[in-house]
Design a protein around this motif. Sequence first.
Motif, short mmCIF file in Angstrom:
data_model
loop_
_atom_site.label_atom_id
_atom_site.label_comp_id
_atom_site.label_asym_id
_atom_site.label_seq_id
_atom_site.Cartn_x
_atom_site.Cartn_y
_atom_site.Cartn_z
N CYS A 95 -51.25 -34.69 23.60
CA CYS A 95 -49.79 -33.84 22.78
C CYS A 95 -48.76 -33.67 24.31
O CYS A 95 -49.59 -32.63 24.73
CB CYS A 95 -49.56 -32.78 22.56
N VAL A 96 -47.91 -33.95 24.48
CA VAL A 96 -46.85 -33.83 25.53
C VAL A 96 -45.46 -33.39 25.11
O VAL A 96 -45.01 -32.70 23.91
CB VAL A 96 -46.42 -35.06 25.80
N ALA A 97 -45.33 -32.10 25.60
CA ALA A 97 -43.79 -31.78 25.51
C ALA A 97 -43.01 -31.12 27.07
O ALA A 97 -43.08 -30.86 28.15
CB ALA A 97 -44.38 -30.24 25.26
N ALA A 98 -41.64 -31.82 26.70
CA ALA A 98 -40.43 -31.57 27.87
C ALA A 98 -39.45 -31.18 27.47
O ALA A 98 -38.65 -30.91 26.32
CB ALA A 98 -40.61 -32.73 28.21
N ARG A 99 -38.62 -29.88 28.47
CA ARG A 99 -37.84 -29.76 28.02
C ARG A 99 -36.51 -30.16 28.60
O ARG A 99 -35.07 -30.13 28.55
CB ARG A 99 -37.46 -28.36 29.79
N GLY A 100 -36.55 -31.22 29.53
CA GLY A 100 -35.65 -32.11 29.86
C GLY A 100 -34.50 -32.97 28.73
O GLY A 100 -34.68 -32.45 27.74
N PRO A 101 -33.40 -33.45 29.16
CA PRO A 101 -32.36 -34.13 27.93
C PRO A 101 -33.30 -35.44 27.30
O PRO A 101 -34.14 -35.70 28.51
CB PRO A 101 -31.22 -34.84 29.17
N TYR A 102 -32.87 -35.45 25.97
CA TYR A 102 -34.24 -36.26 25.27
C TYR A 102 -33.47 -37.54 25.55
O TYR A 102 -32.39 -38.33 24.21
CB TYR A 102 -34.03 -35.79 24.34
N GLY A 103 -34.12 -38.64 26.81
CA GLY A 103 -32.98 -39.85 26.48
C GLY A 103 -33.81 -41.03 26.98
O GLY A 103 -34.98 -40.70 26.28
N THR A 104 -33.62 -41.64 27.33
CA THR A 104 -34.31 -43.02 27.41
C THR A 104 -36.11 -42.38 28.97
O THR A 104 -36.56 -43.72 28.23
CB THR A 104 -33.81 -43.80 28.47
N ASN A 105 -35.95 -41.78 29.20
CA ASN A 105 -36.82 -41.69 29.69
C ASN A 105 -38.37 -40.55 29.07
O ASN A 105 -38.80 -40.58 29.49
CB ASN A 105 -37.12 -40.18 30.86
N ARG A 106 -37.95 -40.61 27.58
CA ARG A 106 -38.91 -40.09 26.84
C ARG A 106 -40.33 -40.97 27.50
O ARG A 106 -41.70 -40.41 26.08
CB ARG A 106 -38.32 -39.47 25.40
N TYR A 107 -40.07 -42.48 27.51
CA TYR A 107 -41.11 -43.18 26.80
C TYR A 107 -41.88 -42.61 28.65
O TYR A 107 -43.22 -43.58 28.07
CB TYR A 107 -40.89 -44.42 26.89
N THR A 108 -41.55 -42.44 29.03
CA THR A 108 -42.91 -42.09 30.17
C THR A 108 -43.31 -40.44 30.89
O THR A 108 -43.22 -40.10 30.04
CB THR A 108 -41.92 -42.65 31.57
N SER A 109 -44.31 -40.94 31.19
CA SER A 109 -45.34 -39.52 31.02
C SER A 109 -44.99 -38.12 32.32
O SER A 109 -45.21 -37.36 32.03
CB SER A 109 -46.74 -40.43 31.72
N GLY A 110 -44.33 -39.79 33.31
CA GLY A 110 -43.21 -38.01 34.27
C GLY A 110 -42.72 -37.30 33.43
O GLY A 110 -42.16 -36.47 34.08
N TYR A 111 -41.88 -37.48 32.41
CA TYR A 111 -40.78 -36.98 31.78
C TYR A 111 -41.28 -35.72 31.15
O TYR A 111 -40.41 -34.62 31.55
CB TYR A 111 -40.23 -37.88 30.82
N TYR A 112 -42.83 -35.52 31.15
CA TYR A 112 -42.88 -34.18 30.17
C TYR A 112 -43.80 -33.19 30.68
O TYR A 112 -44.14 -33.56 31.97
CB TYR A 112 -43.82 -34.29 29.23
N ASP A 113 -43.21 -31.94 30.88
CA ASP A 113 -43.35 -31.14 31.56
C ASP A 113 -45.03 -30.55 31.28
O ASP A 113 -45.89 -29.68 32.26
CB ASP A 113 -42.59 -30.10 31.40
N TYR A 114 -45.39 -30.82 30.36
CA TYR A 114 -46.77 -30.12 29.61
C TYR A 114 -47.25 -31.82 28.60
O TYR A 114 -47.00 -31.30 28.53
CB TYR A 114 -46.38 -29.18 29.08
#
Length: 125
Positions: A95-114
């Motif tokens: 499971c992953v979670a992110a605070r950043g804008p929900y854009g095309t980077n959603r597919y990459t692991s580096g986008y997720y903070d937790y």
Amino acid sequence: VQLQASGGGSVQPGGSLRLSCAASGDTYSAFNMGWFRQAPGKEREFVASISWRGTDPSYRDSVKGRFTISKDIAKDTASLQMNSLKSEDTAVYYCVAARGPYGTNRYTSGYYDYWGQGTQVTVSS
């Protein structure tokens, strides 16, 4: 922030499982959430994601039509309903979670903070 995943297990091909993930530790942020998976000897790969509003779901091609991601906004909990499971779905699911804008980077692991601790899904006869 901590992510607690649950719901993994063993199932026969064609069966179903439901994974859940709860975010805790930060009551002031709403998270875009998702799932990655990693099979033995393979790279970690994107499975599905959903916006913090519970909209705009995305899936990898191999799970489209079989997996459904959803989000309980009030509880900041995401779920992954997995139907028609195949042996190639066997993996540890994160499971992953992110605070950043929900854009095309959603597919990459580096986008997720937790990242959660991972839960095993085994599909075998």
